[in-house]
Design an enzyme around this catalytic site. Structure first.
Site, PDB file in Angstrom:
ATOM      1  N   ASP A  20      -8.598  -1.966   2.990  1.00  0.00           N
ATOM      2  CA  ASP A  20      -9.478  -1.154   4.356  1.00  0.00           C
ATOM      3  C   ASP A  20      -9.710  -2.222   5.287  1.00  0.00           C
ATOM      4  O   ASP A  20      -9.250  -3.473   5.093  1.00  0.00           O
ATOM      5  CB  ASP A  20     -10.983  -0.931   3.728  1.00  0.00           C
ATOM      6  CG  ASP A  20     -11.441  -0.319   4.780  1.00  0.00           C
ATOM      7  OD1 ASP A  20     -11.241   0.754   5.628  1.00  0.00           O
ATOM      8  OD2 ASP A  20     -12.590  -0.721   4.885  1.00  0.00           O
ATOM      9  N   ASP A  22     -11.977  -1.816   8.499  1.00  0.00           N
ATOM     10  CA  ASP A  22     -13.174  -1.646   9.234  1.00  0.00           C
ATOM     11  C   ASP A  22     -14.369  -2.138   7.878  1.00  0.00           C
ATOM     12  O   ASP A  22     -14.699  -1.348   7.258  1.00  0.00           O
ATOM     13  CB  ASP A  22     -13.588  -0.660   9.974  1.00  0.00           C
ATOM     14  CG  ASP A  22     -12.747  -0.449  11.032  1.00  0.00           C
ATOM     15  OD1 ASP A  22     -13.008  -1.154  11.815  1.00  0.00           O
ATOM     16  OD2 ASP A  22     -11.955   0.382  11.168  1.00  0.00           O
TER      17      ASP A  22
END
Length: 269
Positions: A20, A22
């Site tokens: 991922d 963020d």
């Protein structure tokens, strides 16, 4: 799909690190930061996260609402985030080690590619080009430019309830023949990572965040990380053969039971 058709298999790696972006690579979630400060605010955004976690709404609908609440021109959004979003202080160390050891790093994000690329270019430097990004994108609203006030909107990666179903990228790698299949790592922190959580060999879930609550609820093996120095240490142990993926994947639930995962039994950090 054959190995030759998969972008991260070009160098025939034995390990691939999917992650991922963020709140995982970055210290703050850029989409949350925009929503909280120039969109509809923290309270409404956080309620949407909780409603998604408890399956009251889809992540797609929650995220669309967040981004629709931001009307600032897109070029100004990018500049705002480049000025305010910082990387985990240990990510670059991990990334440079991974480059030297033929471990591709692939970003799977529900964010928008132009924002992710601008932040990586600013904080990683020229080597950002070696990071593949699979994400949502941005498009102009009818009759407008993305750099007009209220001129842009999300363009989702796929038709799933996630908007970007990360498992669709992971699954072809997982289904490769055993002789070719790499060991797959994934790091994440929140509700956008739910679709990826079941599709990896070792899941790194960020301490104190929603992904841990989901893994405990769904009985998905994981290990906890605080920052990329702990990820790097664990991956190096696995690459060196001093720790197995199976043993590492048992650690998260033990850490949770011992109160060391930053999340209590009621799911709160």
């Amino acid at each position: 799909m054959s190995a030759s058709e998969l972008p991260a298999m070009k160098t025939r790696p034995k390990f691939i690190f999917f992650t991922d972006f963020d709140g995982t690579i970055t210290l703050k979630d850029s989409n949350d930061f925009m929503t909280d400060n120039i969109g509809y605010g923290y309270e409404k955004r956080r309620q949407g996260n909780l409603d998604t976690l408890h399956e009251k709404i889809t992540f797609r609908d929650s995220f669309k609402g967040m981004m629709d609440s931001v009307s600032k021109p897109y070029d100004q959004c990018i500049q705002y985030l480049v000025e305010n979003i910082k990387l985990d202080p240990y990510f670059n160390d991990f990334f440079q080690w991974a480059l030297k050891n033929n471990i591709p790093v692939v970003v799977l994000s529900s964010g928008m590619e132009p924002i992710i690329r601008a932040i990586l270019k600013n904080l990683v430097g020229p080597d950002h080009e070696h990071i593949d990004i699979v994400s949502n994108n941005v498009k102009p609203r009818p009759g407008k430019s993305i750099n007009d006030e209220g001129g842009w909107e999300l363009e989702f990666h796929d038709d799933s309830g996630f908007g970007h179903d990360k498992s669709l990228t992971l699954r072809p790698y997982a289904q490769l023949p055993a002789a070719e299949r790499p060991t797959m790592f994934y790091a994440g922190d929140g509700v956008s990572d739910l679709s990826a959580a079941k599709e990896t060999d070792l899941l790194f879930a960020k301490k104190g965040h929603d992904l841990i609550s989901f893994c405990v609820k769904e009985d998905i093996p994981f290990t906890v990380f605080e920052d990329w120095s702990s990820i790097m240490s664990k991956v190096q142990e696995i690459v060196a053969g001093t720790t197995s993926v199976k043993d590492a994947a048992k650690e998260g639930f033990e850490q949770y039971k011992a109160g060391e995962a930053g999340v209590s039994a009621n799911g709160k950090a």
